[in-house]
Write an enzyme that holds these catalytic residues in place. Structure first.
Site, PDB file in Angstrom:
ATOM      1  N   ASN A 120       0.678  -1.177  -0.218  1.00 38.22           N
ATOM      2  CA  ASN A 120       0.212  -0.207  -0.263  1.00 38.22           C
ATOM      3  C   ASN A 120       0.964   1.882  -0.207  1.00 38.22           C
ATOM      4  OD1 ASN A 120       0.505  -0.949   2.668  1.00 38.22           O
ATOM      5  ND2 ASN A 120      -0.444   0.937   3.076  1.00 38.22           N
TER       6      ASN A 120
ATOM      7  N   GLY B 279       6.421  -0.960  -1.563  1.00 40.57           N
ATOM      8  CA  GLY B 279       5.377  -2.138  -2.204  1.00 40.57           C
ATOM      9  C   GLY B 279       4.244  -1.164  -2.808  1.00 40.57           C
TER      10      GLY B 279
ATOM     11  N   SER C  28      18.120  -5.624   3.025  1.00 41.11           N
ATOM     12  CA  SER C  28      19.115  -4.418   3.250  1.00 41.11           C
ATOM     13  C   SER C  28      20.578  -4.437   3.369  1.00 41.11           C
ATOM     14  CB  SER C  28      18.696  -3.395   4.023  1.00 41.11           C
ATOM     15  OG  SER C  28      19.400  -2.669   4.512  1.00 41.11           O
TER      16      SER C  28
ATOM     17  N   TYR D 185      17.713  -4.331  13.290  1.00 37.24           N
ATOM     18  CA  TYR D 185      17.216  -4.382  12.309  1.00 37.24           C
ATOM     19  C   TYR D 185      18.056  -5.289  11.444  1.00 37.24           C
ATOM     20  CZ  TYR D 185      16.232  -2.361   7.232  1.00 37.24           C
ATOM     21  OH  TYR D 185      16.060  -2.073   6.323  1.00 37.24           O
TER      22      TYR D 185
END
Length: 332
Positions: free
Chosen positions: A40, A44, A167, A192
């Site tokens: 959304n 993406g 990443s 992360y």
């Protein structure tokens, strides 16, 4: 053997990608079905829009169906006549993952493209519904569980692809299997990096196991470089937002450019499985997609196998690969 050693090449690094690779090179995708998590917004949304423009039917798997509906309307304007469905999925809640997968299996017979795109970055210390460290639980375990639950429809497709967005920060990760949930040692960027390192190890092991089972399913990992999305600001304290503001204004690329490695991995013909794609220029921050080499910790097979086994135990999702004989006996 040290967990940093490389006992086997997990990733293919030999396939050349045209230097001008862009959306114009996406082949026609009529009759193909794609699921895009976090479809959304940001990368993406850009990914889902281009897949729809190429003719694919798209399912947006999102936490907010309201925002998903707005994104679907945007995609339909860009790709008139496209079929875009919206289903709720919260990767930080394994019950939500199971519910999404159950509904999907009831509605769709096969899945050609699974884009594991959604994620969170350097959020404050928190846990998922199931008690996992939030970044590891959302970015890795949520997608691990989702992919495993969707394996029947991926296996039913002619040549399915699973693309997981990692990443460059995976190089900062170091998986400690005694403390995967970072209870003893935690830092925003460390957590992360751990989750993004897990994305790469998962990709390599998924591709290996699918191949061993005789499936045409292939798995890829990508990193977008420095893309101008809300990932760098959502849920961040003011200091972190400030640190990202100046380099973001100078270096960040628009979401479509950041989505090019994902789109290339999802559609480029003949791309070998277990390939890692990222931007080819400007220190990996921007540019057309190219094959890149992961950091050494992402290239250790024993770690990939152990992470797979631990992930199955934590999520209670076991991958039921068909036997090679069962696959070869299918009618052509």
């Amino acid at each position: 053997m040290s967990s940093d050693s490389t006992d086997a090449p997990l990733f293919d690094t030999a396939c050349p990608i045209p230097g001008d690779w862009g959306p114009h090179r996406i082949p026609g995708l009529g009759g193909r079905l794609a699921v895009v998590t976090g479809g959304n917004t940001g990368l993406g949304l850009a990914t889902a829009r281009e897949l729809a423009r190429a003719g694919a039917d798209v399912v947006l798997a999102v936490r907010s169906t309201g925002r998903g509906a707005a994104a679907a309307a945007d995609i339909r304007r860009a790709a008139p006549g496209s079929r875009v469905d919206v289903h709720r999925l919260d990767l930080a809640d394994l019950a939500s993952v199971a519910d999404f997968a159950d509904r999907f299996l009831d509605e769709y017979p096969a899945l050609d493209l699974l884009i594991n795109n959604a994620g969170i970055m350097t959020t404050r210390r928190s846990t998922t519904t199931d008690g996992f460290e939030s970044q590891f639980g959302t970015n890795h375990l949520g997608h691990f569980a989702l992919t495993g639950r969707l394996l029947p429809v991926l296996a039913a497709a002619t040549a399915a692809r699973v693309v997981t967005v990692s990443s460059a920060a995976h190089a900062l990760g170091r998986l400690d299997f005694r403390d995967l949930q970072s209870k003893r040692r935690w830092g925003r960027l460390r957590a992360y990096g751990n989750s993004k390192l897990a994305n790469l190890l998962f990709t390599a092991e998924l591709d290996r196991r699918a191949g061993a089972a005789g499936l045409a399913l292939r798995a890829y990992a990508v990193h977008p470089g420095y893309a101008a999305t809300s990932l760098f600001t959502a849920g961040q304290p003011p200091l972190v937002r400030g640190l990202f503001a100046l380099p973001g204004a100078v270096l960040a690329v628009r979401p479509l450019t950041g989505a090019l490695p994902t789109l290339c991995a999802a559609t480029h013909p003949g791309l070998p499985g277990a390939t890692f794609l990222g931007p080819r220029g400007a220190a990996g921050l921007r540019g057309a997609p190219a094959v890149v080499t992961p950091a050494p910790r992402a290239r250790h097979r024993a770690t990939a196998v152990r992470l797979w086994e631990v992930s199955q135990a934590l999520t209670a999702v076991r991958y039921d690969f068909p036997s090679p004989a069962a696959v070869s006996d299918r009618p052509a």
